[in-house]
Design a protein around this motif. Structure first.
Motif, short mmCIF file in Angstrom:
data_model
loop_
_atom_site.label_atom_id
_atom_site.label_comp_id
_atom_site.label_asym_id
_atom_site.label_seq_id
_atom_site.Cartn_x
_atom_site.Cartn_y
_atom_site.Cartn_z
N TYR A 2 0.85 -1.18 0.00
CA TYR A 2 0.00 0.00 0.00
C TYR A 2 0.89 1.24 0.00
O TYR A 2 1.83 1.32 0.77
CB TYR A 2 -0.92 0.00 1.23
N ASN A 6 -3.03 5.44 0.01
CA ASN A 6 -3.93 4.44 0.58
C ASN A 6 -3.66 4.23 2.06
O ASN A 6 -4.58 3.95 2.83
CB ASN A 6 -3.83 3.12 -0.17
N ILE A 134 -9.08 -1.76 4.41
CA ILE A 134 -8.43 -2.40 3.26
C ILE A 134 -9.51 -2.93 2.31
O ILE A 134 -9.42 -2.75 1.08
CB ILE A 134 -7.48 -3.52 3.70
N GLN A 135 -10.52 -3.56 2.85
CA GLN A 135 -11.61 -4.08 2.02
C GLN A 135 -12.32 -2.95 1.29
O GLN A 135 -12.65 -3.08 0.11
CB GLN A 135 -12.61 -4.86 2.89
N GLU A 138 -10.02 -1.71 -1.55
CA GLU A 138 -9.96 -2.68 -2.64
C GLU A 138 -11.25 -2.70 -3.44
O GLU A 138 -11.23 -2.85 -4.66
CB GLU A 138 -9.64 -4.07 -2.09
N ARG A 139 -12.40 -2.53 -2.78
CA ARG A 139 -13.68 -2.47 -3.51
C ARG A 139 -13.74 -1.24 -4.40
O ARG A 139 -14.23 -1.32 -5.53
CB ARG A 139 -14.86 -2.45 -2.53
N SER A 141 -11.27 0.32 -5.77
CA SER A 141 -10.29 0.27 -6.87
C SER A 141 -10.74 -0.67 -7.99
O SER A 141 -10.19 -0.62 -9.08
CB SER A 141 -8.92 -0.16 -6.35
N LYS A 142 -11.75 -1.50 -7.74
CA LYS A 142 -12.22 -2.44 -8.78
C LYS A 142 -13.14 -1.80 -9.74
O LYS A 142 -13.69 -0.96 -9.94
CB LYS A 142 -12.89 -3.64 -8.14
#
Length: 142
Positions: A2, A6, A134-135, A138-139, A141-142
């Protein structure tokens, strides 16, 4: 890994606070330290938990000095369980050694009789915050 942007979103530290912690060598990124202008800092999950503890300590009005051995233990210590196994865990230190304990089963009465000062830090809460953020990152960034 990271990067600083972030890391600030995940830990809640401002970029200025993060930069201050790293520049003063209180905590060095384990995945890549910046070497001059334009290079990036890379933080691992344990770095993020340590930075979250920094955030919580600063927000509570504490100086970091008395807690640095605990923060460094989180970042580098052997025997620290993985991120997903830290729920309910606390760090306990009398100033020298750091131990990970189950917060629900901890009995401080015997420990307090043998030492005058004891630091207890809620590691599980910091790890839970980091895992949740973190979750979210990551969501997005998708």
């Amino acid at each position: 890994m990271y990067y600083a942007g972030n890391a600030t979103k995940i830990t809640g530290l401002s970029y200025r606070q993060l930069d201050n912690v790293v520049r003063n060598r209180l905590l060095q990124p384990s995945r890549g330290a910046a070497h001059g202008r334009g290079t990036v800092r890379g933080f691992g999950e344990r770095d993020l938990i340590a930075l979250r503890l920094v955030k919580e300590l600063l927000d509570a009005g504490h100086r970091l000095g008395p807690f640095m051995h605990m923060i460094r233990y989180v970042q580098h210590g052997r025997g620290l369980p993985p991120l997903d196994q830290l729920d309910g865990k606390v760090l306990v230190s009398s100033g020298r050694e750091v131990h990970v304990a189950d917060g629900a089963k901890m009995n401080l009465s015997g420990t307090l009789q043998t030492c005058r000062m004891l630091h207890v830090v809620d590691l599980g809460a910091a790890a839970g915050h980091v895992r949740h953020r973190i979750q979210q990152v990551e969501r997005k960034s998708k």
